[in-house]
Design a protein around this motif. Structure first.
Motif, PDB file in Angstrom:
ATOM      1  N   VAL A 141      65.253  18.021  38.449  1.00 45.64           N
ATOM      2  CA  VAL A 141      63.596  18.272  38.749  1.00 45.64           C
ATOM      3  C   VAL A 141      62.906  17.545  37.432  1.00 45.64           C
ATOM      4  CG1 VAL A 141      61.814  20.019  39.202  1.00 45.64           C
ATOM      5  CG2 VAL A 141      64.150  20.215  40.451  1.00 45.64           C
ATOM      6  N   ALA A 142      63.404  17.867  36.490  1.00 45.26           N
ATOM      7  CA  ALA A 142      62.666  17.331  35.317  1.00 45.26           C
ATOM      8  C   ALA A 142      62.993  15.960  35.467  1.00 45.26           C
ATOM      9  CB  ALA A 142      63.202  18.096  33.918  1.00 45.26           C
ATOM     10  N   ALA A 143      63.878  15.249  35.537  1.00 49.54           N
ATOM     11  CA  ALA A 143      64.075  13.809  35.547  1.00 49.54           C
ATOM     12  C   ALA A 143      63.036  13.310  36.721  1.00 49.54           C
ATOM     13  CB  ALA A 143      65.710  13.544  35.858  1.00 49.54           C
ATOM     14  N   LEU A 144      63.104  13.824  37.960  1.00 48.19           N
ATOM     15  CA  LEU A 144      62.331  13.164  38.868  1.00 48.19           C
ATOM     16  C   LEU A 144      60.816  13.313  38.635  1.00 48.19           C
ATOM     17  CD1 LEU A 144      64.177  14.437  42.198  1.00 48.19           C
ATOM     18  CD2 LEU A 144      63.984  12.357  41.525  1.00 48.19           C
ATOM     19  N   SER A 145      60.398  14.421  37.939  1.00 48.03           N
ATOM     20  CA  SER A 145      58.987  14.821  37.523  1.00 48.03           C
ATOM     21  C   SER A 145      58.475  13.825  36.626  1.00 48.03           C
ATOM     22  CB  SER A 145      58.840  16.060  37.004  1.00 48.03           C
ATOM     23  OG  SER A 145      57.624  16.281  36.551  1.00 48.03           O
ATOM     24  N   ALA A 146      59.398  13.327  35.555  1.00 42.59           N
ATOM     25  CA  ALA A 146      59.321  12.255  34.692  1.00 42.59           C
ATOM     26  C   ALA A 146      59.032  10.866  35.254  1.00 42.59           C
ATOM     27  CB  ALA A 146      60.340  12.331  33.716  1.00 42.59           C
ATOM     28  N   LYS A 147      59.896  10.558  36.442  1.00 38.53           N
ATOM     29  CA  LYS A 147      59.833   9.537  37.182  1.00 38.53           C
ATOM     30  C   LYS A 147      58.390   9.505  37.899  1.00 38.53           C
ATOM     31  CE  LYS A 147      64.681   8.549  37.600  1.00 38.53           C
ATOM     32  NZ  LYS A 147      65.692   8.346  38.594  1.00 38.53           N
TER      33      LYS A 147
END
Length: 166
Positions: A106-112
Motif C-alpha cells: 500500500v505504501a509503494a502504491l501510494s508513493a506511485k
C-alpha cells in the motif's frame, strides 16, 4: 651396697611416665587397631536375613486417588493449552508478516499515485479539452417534453429578436 652416683639418672618412679612421644604413638596404634577392627567386622559380617514378609498395600484412599487423577488431568489439559497457545502465536506471527507485506504494498502504491498526481499537476492541460469544456452548455433541468412539443408546433415565420431567445 652400691649407691647410685649423682651423675647417673635416677630411675623413674613409675613405668608409664616415659617419653611423651612414646605414649602418643601407643595411643594412636590402639585407636588404629580399634577402628580397623570395626571396619573389618562391618565388611565381613553378613546381615541376618530377616524373613521378607509381603506387606499388604495400604488401604486405598478414594480422595487421594481422585486427587491424583485430577492432578494428571490438570497436567494433560495444561499441556494442551500450551500447545494451542503456541499454534495461536505461530498464526499471529504469520498474520503480522502478511499485514506488514500488505502495508508495504500500500505504501509503494501510494508513493506511485503521488508521483502520478504530481506529474499530472505539473503538466499543462491540453488546449482542446479546455475549449470543449468552455463550449459545453449544461442541460436545462426544466426543459421537458411539453416544451419541446410546443416549439415544434409553432408557426415558422419571421420572428422578432425577443421571441427567438425564449
Amino acid at each position: 651396697m652400691v649407691e647410685s652416683l649423682p651423675s647417673e639418672p635416677a630411675e623413674p618412679a613409675s613405668r608409664g611416665a616415659g617419653h611423651p612421644t612414646k605414649r602418643l604413638l601407643v595411643a594412636a596404634m590402639a585407636a588404629l587397631l580399634i577402628v580397623g577392627g570395626a571396619v573389618a567386622w562391618r565388611i565381613t559380617a553378613s546381615p541376618v536375613a530377616a524373613p521378607v514378609a509381603k506387606l499388604a498395600p495400604p488401604p486405598k484412599n478414594p480422595q487421594l486417588d481422585e486427587l491424583i487423577d485430577s492432578t494428571k488431568a490438570l497436567g494433560v489439559s495444561q499441556q494442551e493449552a500450551i500447545d494451542q497457545l503456541q499454534e495461536v502465536q505461530d498464526l499471529l506471527r504469520a498474520q503480522q508478516a502478511e499485514t506488514k507485506r500488505a502495508s508495504d504494498r500500500v505504501a509503494a502504491l501510494s508513493a506511485k499515485l503521488d508521483a502520478l498526481q504530481q506529474s499530472f499537476a505539473s503538466a499543462p492541460p491540453p488546449a482542446a479539452e479546455a475549449a470543449v469544456a468552455e463550449q459545453a452548455e449544461p442541460p436545462r433541468a426544466h426543459a421537458g417534453k411539453a416544451q419541446r412539443s410546443r416549439a415544434a408546433h409553432r408557426p415558422r415565420g419571421k420572428r422578432s429578436r425577443g421571441a427567438a431567445r425564449r
